[in-house]
Structure formats: C-alpha cells, structure tokens
Design a protein around this motif. Structure first.
Motif, mmCIF file in Angstrom:
data_model
loop_
_atom_site.group_PDB
_atom_site.id
_atom_site.type_symbol
_atom_site.label_atom_id
_atom_site.label_comp_id
_atom_site.label_asym_id
_atom_site.label_seq_id
_atom_site.Cartn_x
_atom_site.Cartn_y
_atom_site.Cartn_z
ATOM 1 N N ILE A 29 0.856 -1.188 0.000
ATOM 2 C CA ILE A 29 0.000 0.000 0.000
ATOM 3 C C ILE A 29 0.892 1.237 0.000
ATOM 4 O O ILE A 29 1.643 1.480 0.942
ATOM 5 C CB ILE A 29 -0.924 0.014 1.227
ATOM 6 N N MET A 30 0.794 2.017 -1.074
ATOM 7 C CA MET A 30 1.651 3.187 -1.236
ATOM 8 C C MET A 30 0.834 4.460 -1.025
ATOM 9 O O MET A 30 -0.119 4.727 -1.765
ATOM 10 C CB MET A 30 2.315 3.164 -2.615
ATOM 11 N N LYS A 40 4.908 6.601 1.389
ATOM 12 C CA LYS A 40 4.917 5.816 2.613
ATOM 13 C C LYS A 40 4.245 4.472 2.326
ATOM 14 O O LYS A 40 3.229 4.410 1.628
ATOM 15 C CB LYS A 40 4.171 6.537 3.732
ATOM 16 N N ILE A 41 4.796 3.422 2.860
ATOM 17 C CA ILE A 41 4.297 2.067 2.640
ATOM 18 C C ILE A 41 3.890 1.486 3.987
ATOM 19 O O ILE A 41 4.621 1.624 4.970
ATOM 20 C CB ILE A 41 5.371 1.196 1.969
ATOM 21 N N VAL A 171 -0.799 -1.049 -4.568
ATOM 22 C CA VAL A 171 -2.074 -0.342 -4.499
ATOM 23 C C VAL A 171 -1.802 1.115 -4.168
ATOM 24 O O VAL A 171 -1.046 1.416 -3.239
ATOM 25 C CB VAL A 171 -3.010 -0.967 -3.445
ATOM 26 N N ASP A 172 -2.415 2.008 -4.942
ATOM 27 C CA ASP A 172 -2.259 3.444 -4.713
ATOM 28 C C ASP A 172 -3.293 3.897 -3.685
ATOM 29 O O ASP A 172 -4.491 3.877 -3.945
ATOM 30 C CB ASP A 172 -2.469 4.185 -6.033
ATOM 31 N N ALA A 173 -2.835 4.321 -2.513
ATOM 32 C CA ALA A 173 -3.736 4.790 -1.462
ATOM 33 C C ALA A 173 -3.944 6.300 -1.535
ATOM 34 O O ALA A 173 -4.609 6.871 -0.661
ATOM 35 C CB ALA A 173 -3.193 4.407 -0.091
ATOM 36 N N GLY A 174 -3.389 6.952 -2.548
ATOM 37 C CA GLY A 174 -3.601 8.382 -2.710
ATOM 38 C C GLY A 174 -2.956 9.191 -1.603
ATOM 39 O O GLY A 174 -1.973 8.787 -0.991
ATOM 40 N N GLY A 175 -3.538 10.366 -1.333
ATOM 41 C CA GLY A 175 -2.953 11.249 -0.334
ATOM 42 C C GLY A 175 -3.781 11.425 0.917
ATOM 43 O O GLY A 175 -3.383 12.130 1.842
#
Length: 275
Positions: A29-30, A40-41, A171-175
C-alpha cells in the motif's frame, strides 16, 4: 483444493518439480507523502509466536482460502477482467486480508473511506466470507486497482518453516490520511514508512525483515511515486522468483536471478532471514 488452483514450479537448473505450495498474496500500500517525499508504505510487525515470519515487519496479506477461489469462480467476466481464477482469488484474498489485518478496505468499488470498514472487519473476523461481507456493504471488487508487482516462491531445497507461493500487488492509497489499526492477534504494530526508511530501521536493528521483504523494499526504494513504481512493474511481467544458493570461495549466498527487476539479487546466507 483442486490441482488447477495451484501451479507447480520447477527448481532452477533442474527438471524436478517442487511440491505444491500454499497460495498467498500481499498488498504493498503506497500512500503519497504530504511532505513531498517518497511514498509511505504500510508495514506490519508480526507477533513473535507466528510460525511464519514471526517478529518480522511485512506487508499486509496472507493465505488464499478456498472461499476466495469459490468467490473468484462465481464473479462475472466484467469484474474479473478476464483473469484466471487463481489470479482473481489472490487479489480477493489480499483485499480480505488487508481489511482483517489493517482495517483498510482497498481495491473495491463503493468505498467512501477505506479506513471506515469496522463492520466489515468484524464480520470477517467472525467467519463470514468475503462475498457476503461485500454484498452487505454494497461494495464490489475493483481488481484493476491491484497492480501485479512480483511473485515469490522458495524451492524445495530451502529449509523454511512453510512454503508459500506469494503474489505481490501495488495499491495506490492516494494522499488521504489512512488510519490503519492493528488486529492485535497476528500483528502487534503497524507503521507507515518509505521503503528506504524501513530498510534503515532494519539496518539499525529496530525491525526485522526477511529476504523477500528486503529485496522488494530495495526495489521499491528506487521510485518517488506510485505511478513510477507501476510503470516499472509493467516493464517486468511477473514471473515466479525462485531463490537459489550459490556456493563461493567466500561463503554461501542466497540469490535470485537478475531478470525480475531487483537492484540487489543476493545476500550472504548467514545474514539472510528467511521466515
């Protein structure tokens, strides 16, 4: 589990077959750093009593269950994107495991706030299957949100406590701020850190990371955004990464082949942690 739900993988340099391994999946998860640094992961530190990777910091994930295969086989083609059942089952499993372990609902349509999934998490912990839980919440799988990154499986000559055939997904967790919450059963601590930061913590002895996690963090540390990591992943179609031991005059090394996109492909066997 039927034979088509697992795949046999030959050992490097030999014609013998490995026994079937336990299918598993893990989610990288990024989360975009608001300060503008590297993503951050999410890492989770497992309790020491766990049979596999006890005490180690790992990405969220776990085994693919029979119910995941059943759910995958029942989904319509427009949801599965034409992927085969083992691939769909792995993505469903990592969606489920991330809800259970971290309290984050990612890779799903209809979720307004990934961290607002307490009801779904309780239901999964109580034994409800993922398909029923998603239906109750009005959520559906969004499998394209999971970007294939890697697939690791130790061959038979590796003496590890358990053999997993693990698929890794980005997976893109956005901001948005994501308040992941530890499950307090298998995992004792969650933390967000860049790949380079987690590697530094490991080098300082503050966390423990096993060989596959270290190699993947080194690979992830090359990129300053999810998009760049995903573009890199597209350049390296996923093939199973098989570790092997190389005997050298200065000792034995645990290695992987260089074609998978990893900047570091070896480590001295006596320092490599393997679960």
């Amino acid at each position: 589990m039927t034979s088509d739900q697992n795949e046999r993988v030959s050992e490097r340099g030999g014609g013998s077959e490995n026994p079937l391994a336990v299918p598993a999946a893990t989610m990288v998860i990024m989360h975009r750093d608001p300060a503008g640094g590297a993503p951050k992961i999410l890492m989770m530190e497992r309790v020491k009593s766990m049979a596999f990777a006890g005490g180690a910091a790992v990405f969220p994930g776990g085994k693919v269950d029979q119910a995941d295969f059943d759910f995958a086989a029942a989904l319509p083609r427009d949801v599965t994107l034409g992927l085969d059942v083992p691939e769909v089952a792995a993505r469903l499993a990592v969606i489920r495991e991330t809800i259970e372990e971290a309290g984050l609902a990612l890779g799903l349509h209809g979720v307004e706030d990934p961290a607002n999934c307490d009801e779904a998490r309780r239901a999964l912990h109580d034994g409800e299957i993922l398909g029923e839980v998603l239906s109750a919440q009005g959520w559906t799988p969004d499998l394209q949100k999971l970007v294939p990154w890697a697939r690791w499986r130790p061959p038979t000559f590796e003496r590890v406590s358990r053999v997993f055939d693990t698929r890794f997904y980005l997976v893109d967790a956005g901001g948005a701020q994501l308040n992941a919450v530890v499950d307090a059963t298998e995992n004792k601590r969650l933390f967000w850190a860049s790949a380079a930061e987690t590697l530094r913590l490991a080098d300082e002895g503050k966390v423990k990371i096993i060989f596959p996690t270290r190699r993947n963090l080194e690979r992830l540390a090359q990129f300053d955004s999810f998009d760049r990591a995903a573009a890199h992943a597209a350049e390296y179609p996923v093939e199973t990464v098989l570790t092997f031991i190389d005997e050298r005059p200065d000792g034995r090394y645990l290695c992987i082949e260089g074609r998978h996109g990893y900047p570091v492909t070896e480590e001295a066997l006596d320092t490599a942690l393997r679960g």
